[in-house]
Design an enzyme around this catalytic site. Sequence first.
Site, short mmCIF file in Angstrom:
data_model
loop_
_atom_site.label_atom_id
_atom_site.label_comp_id
_atom_site.label_asym_id
_atom_site.label_seq_id
_atom_site.Cartn_x
_atom_site.Cartn_y
_atom_site.Cartn_z
N GLU A 96 -2.38 0.14 -4.87
CA GLU A 96 -2.14 -0.61 -4.00
C GLU A 96 -1.99 -2.15 -4.66
O GLU A 96 -2.98 -2.85 -5.63
CB GLU A 96 -4.34 -1.05 -3.18
CG GLU A 96 -3.52 0.19 -2.00
CD GLU A 96 -5.05 -0.42 -1.22
OE1 GLU A 96 -4.94 -1.62 -0.77
OE2 GLU A 96 -5.52 0.28 -1.14
N ASP B 226 0.63 -1.14 -0.13
CA ASP B 226 -0.22 -0.09 0.16
C ASP B 226 0.66 1.70 -0.30
O ASP B 226 1.81 1.55 1.15
CB ASP B 226 -0.93 -0.08 1.08
CG ASP B 226 -2.56 0.75 1.23
OD1 ASP B 226 -2.31 1.66 0.67
OD2 ASP B 226 -2.38 1.13 2.34
#
Length: 369
Positions: A104, A9
Amino acid sequence: LSENILHIDMDAFFASVEELCNPSLRGRPIAVAGPGVRTVITTSSYEARRRGVRTAMTVGAALRLCPDLLVIRADHRKYTHASKKIMAVLESFTPAVEPFSVDEAFVDAAGMLSLHGSPVDLAEKIKDRIYKEVGLTCSVGIAPNRLLAKLASGLEKPNGLTVLKASEIPALLERMPVGKICGIGPKTVVELKSLGIETCGQLGRYPEHTLTARFGVIGRILKQMGMGADSSPVTPMLSGIQDVKSVGHSVTLGRDITDRALMKRILLTLSEMVGRRARRYSCSGHRLSLTVRYNDFKTFSRQKTFSTPVWMTGRIYDAACVIFSEITLDHPIRLLGLSLGSLDFGSRQDSLIDLERQRECLRGGTGHD
DNA sequence: TCTGGGGTCCTAGGACCC
DNA sequence: TCTGGGGTCCTAGGACCC
């Protein structure tokens, strides 16, 4: 049950990309926001977050909290470009990469342990390569499944690396608020609270039939989530674009409007934006839906399905006008949107798409941007 | 502090068909 | 009188994600 799933992330992605493009922004409170006057913060730097700036806040509210906040207009081409570089770094380690959003991705480390050592070793290599090659930091979560890996990546941000060992998971879930789980949003949090459920531990122990009575099919999934169970595999996307289900554009107007002729001009602009992207993807759509948001925020949509798919601006606009003509408006509106769905890819219409591209070139458009 | 824009998935009711 | 059952498509709305 080993800790083989990684969730990567990026940290404050849009804001970090802006800092990368303009290093003088480093260390200053900055935020990225959309165009227009009635817009909200999309991403803010950690410096801005320390001052209370949050995603989804209006720009005005953010500036009141942090008067020296630098608000930067979002430039999605930059973020897409950075995203591609990041995904390429991940794919240089393994094909088992599932992009989850622009910033992500999930990586399945099983099967490559002999090559890269433990999942932690792999995560460190990934963080290092992304930093060296793209110039950005990320946070990585490592856990036995995707649900927990995603939870883990958010626990130590920014620039974190969090491993959830199977043995530590029950204790962690026992105290974890249900809203931290990806898929449990504000409405569900409120509903669960009314059943006396606030933590994942409580949710995981709750009788399934009570949950299904209240939530239907989702009830079973909720219980699984509470237990931290998730058997969904990391599925690499073979050809990204083919996976798209709809293509849409919407605008919140600078002011509320009541003039239907003006609305139709906006629909034409939206038709062009939707059509251009459909053509870029070489797809056409069988369904068009038109969304209206009143100034009181009440939002509704009307859609139509066609046996012959559309992809050209003119056809999309015609369809939008038909739908629009059947709508009676009883308040000023603040937003209009169009979305093309039931998409067909490639297909026999290619020659016609090329023809349309040529026409656009003749008109001065690029036709393939 | 009046609340973006890009999406995905699920549900539920009605039409229609066999 | 008192009315099948399953499947599929369409529409509208809502929850959720980044």
